[in-house]
Motif scaffolding. Sequence first.
Motif, PDB file in Angstrom:
ATOM      1  N   GLY A 269      -5.109   0.033   3.318  1.00  0.00           N
ATOM      2  CA  GLY A 269      -5.230   0.667   3.679  1.00  0.00           C
ATOM      3  C   GLY A 269      -3.505   1.518   3.852  1.00  0.00           C
ATOM      4  O   GLY A 269      -3.945   2.922   3.884  1.00  0.00           O
ATOM      5  N   PHE A 270      -2.901   1.346   3.900  1.00  0.00           N
ATOM      6  CA  PHE A 270      -1.413   1.697   3.915  1.00  0.00           C
ATOM      7  C   PHE A 270      -1.201   1.694   2.630  1.00  0.00           C
ATOM      8  O   PHE A 270      -0.479   3.030   2.808  1.00  0.00           O
ATOM      9  N   ARG A 271      -1.315   1.459   1.999  1.00  0.00           N
ATOM     10  CA  ARG A 271      -1.205   1.549   0.283  1.00  0.00           C
ATOM     11  C   ARG A 271      -2.488   2.982  -0.157  1.00  0.00           C
ATOM     12  O   ARG A 271      -1.577   3.645  -0.801  1.00  0.00           O
ATOM     13  N   GLY A 272      -3.120   2.539   0.851  1.00  0.00           N
ATOM     14  CA  GLY A 272      -4.611   3.800   0.393  1.00  0.00           C
ATOM     15  C   GLY A 272      -4.328   5.051   0.962  1.00  0.00           C
ATOM     16  O   GLY A 272      -4.830   6.313   0.290  1.00  0.00           O
ATOM     17  N   ALA A 273      -3.591   5.020   2.076  1.00  0.00           N
ATOM     18  CA  ALA A 273      -3.085   6.007   2.753  1.00  0.00           C
ATOM     19  C   ALA A 273      -1.900   7.152   1.658  1.00  0.00           C
ATOM     20  O   ALA A 273      -1.368   8.538   2.392  1.00  0.00           O
ATOM     21  N   LEU A 274      -1.185   6.340   1.364  1.00  0.00           N
ATOM     22  CA  LEU A 274      -0.669   7.179   0.492  1.00  0.00           C
ATOM     23  C   LEU A 274      -0.657   8.824  -0.353  1.00  0.00           C
ATOM     24  O   LEU A 274      -1.655   8.031  -0.897  1.00  0.00           O
ATOM     25  N   LYS A 275       0.352   9.385  -0.206  1.00  0.00           N
ATOM     26  CA  LYS A 275       0.179  10.618  -0.729  1.00  0.00           C
ATOM     27  C   LYS A 275       1.517  10.888  -1.523  1.00  0.00           C
ATOM     28  O   LYS A 275       2.134  10.102  -1.981  1.00  0.00           O
ATOM     29  N   THR A 276       1.331  11.856  -2.971  1.00  0.00           N
ATOM     30  CA  THR A 276       2.016  12.183  -3.656  1.00  0.00           C
ATOM     31  C   THR A 276       3.264  12.946  -2.656  1.00  0.00           C
ATOM     32  O   THR A 276       4.420  12.889  -2.723  1.00  0.00           O
ATOM     33  N   ASN A 277       3.304  13.329  -2.052  1.00  0.00           N
ATOM     34  CA  ASN A 277       4.327  13.357  -0.699  1.00  0.00           C
ATOM     35  C   ASN A 277       4.521  13.087   0.264  1.00  0.00           C
ATOM     36  O   ASN A 277       4.942  13.340   1.552  1.00  0.00           O
ATOM     37  N   THR A 278       4.591  11.556   0.336  1.00  0.00           N
ATOM     38  CA  THR A 278       4.545  10.508   1.718  1.00  0.00           C
ATOM     39  C   THR A 278       5.816  10.580   1.644  1.00  0.00           C
ATOM     40  O   THR A 278       6.098  10.140   0.089  1.00  0.00           O
ATOM     41  N   LYS A 279       6.364  10.468   2.546  1.00  0.00           N
ATOM     42  CA  LYS A 279       7.465   9.745   2.343  1.00  0.00           C
ATOM     43  C   LYS A 279       8.653   8.964   2.779  1.00  0.00           C
ATOM     44  O   LYS A 279      10.208   8.748   3.103  1.00  0.00           O
TER      45      LYS A 279
END
Length: 411
Positions: free
Chosen positions: A135-145
């Motif tokens: 879920g952590f991997r899946g929640a990442l977006k290009t704008n995650t910091k």
Amino acid sequence: MDIETMVLHGGYKPDPQTGSTAEPIHQTTAYAYAKADEISDVFRGYAPGYIYSRLANPTSSALERRLTELEEGVGCLTTASGMAAIASVAMGLTRAGDHIVASRGLFGGTISFFVKTLGRFGVETSFVDAEDTDGFRGALKTNTKFIFVETIGNPKMDVPDIPAAADIAHAACLPLVVDSTLTTPVLIRPKEFGADIVIHSLSKFINGHGNSIGGAIIDTGNYDWANGAFADIRELAAKAGKLAFLAHLRMLIYRDLGCCPSPFNSFMHLTGIEGLTMRMERHCQNAQALAEWLAAHPNVKGVEYPGLASNAYHETANKLFGGRYGAMLTFRLGSKDAAMKFIDATELAQNLANLGDSKTLIIHPASTIFSEFAPEERERMGAPDDLIRVSVGIESVKDIIADFDSALQSL
Ligand SMILES: Cc1ncc(COP(=O)(O)O)c(C=O)c1O
């Protein structure tokens, strides 16, 4: 030095002028220089020195040195509160339009800060169940910091797999930020499991006496700011090296927010921290005994404590905390009415909104810390209506159990 020695001696030697064995309280606003050039050099970063206590203060610096040693980090910044530490880190790593990934069982104040306050400034947060590594991997977006977790969620009592979260963050070139308030460096050094930034609310176990609010940010040195995802910090790294992130905070966000600690509070934390290792041992023993006693009680509907073999997070906690499981536990009584009555009936345990004091503390999270959230949200955050949160103190465990026993009998 072993941690038992570090809590007493780390970061401070008796004052060379007076021999004072306690760190002096530098209760000053600013610092005088003999020459105009000297203060100008300090301002422009050409010479070391103190300028103004909103930026740095010698008493707080001593606390910062000790916490750096305890976490085996490269540096530390102390703040007026744990929330100020979280706010400084989050604001130092994001801009409007950015995104954060966080575990779901966080302290209510942190969730509120991420969702409501940062939301107002255009930063969005996605929450993931602590055990849902994919879920952590899946929640990442290009704008995650950054990814943010608590070592033990308050009050959900969930324990994230920190090494897995670190791997996911690092694969995306992002830092993992770990709030280790509930575990302290006695139970875990998150650096060893891949964390890049460690946060503490000093108001809890590190102070240990419920007498001062405070927070700390420790850079573990794991994240390579010179080649990281943050253009402004990359630039700073050319000059400040490993200390680039803390320099970025001290010269910008932290300075501008004005969230410095009072030197008096830093002194109180330095004093409190001296007993940390002994207190944590006793806290953990008492919490284990109370959890086992509650789990065997016919009127108790469920106990969450990672030290119980039946607990969903027992194995992860074992891997991370070396066989100790902290001082916080929660239990359920089947109804809000029973929970409120139980709290009214206790005599030794104090009903208040804190944890990590040497004394045993209890609270009904749903009607207090989480009251601003809707009932279904509270359930998801681990604060259902019939749940009581306990911060188990270092009193005689016999007396704690006797207090809980008589309160349960009165229901
Ligand atoms: C895990 C955790 N982090 C941060 C905070 C915030 O710390 P402070 O109250 O010092 O601002 C708390 C407060 O309860 C907490 O439990």
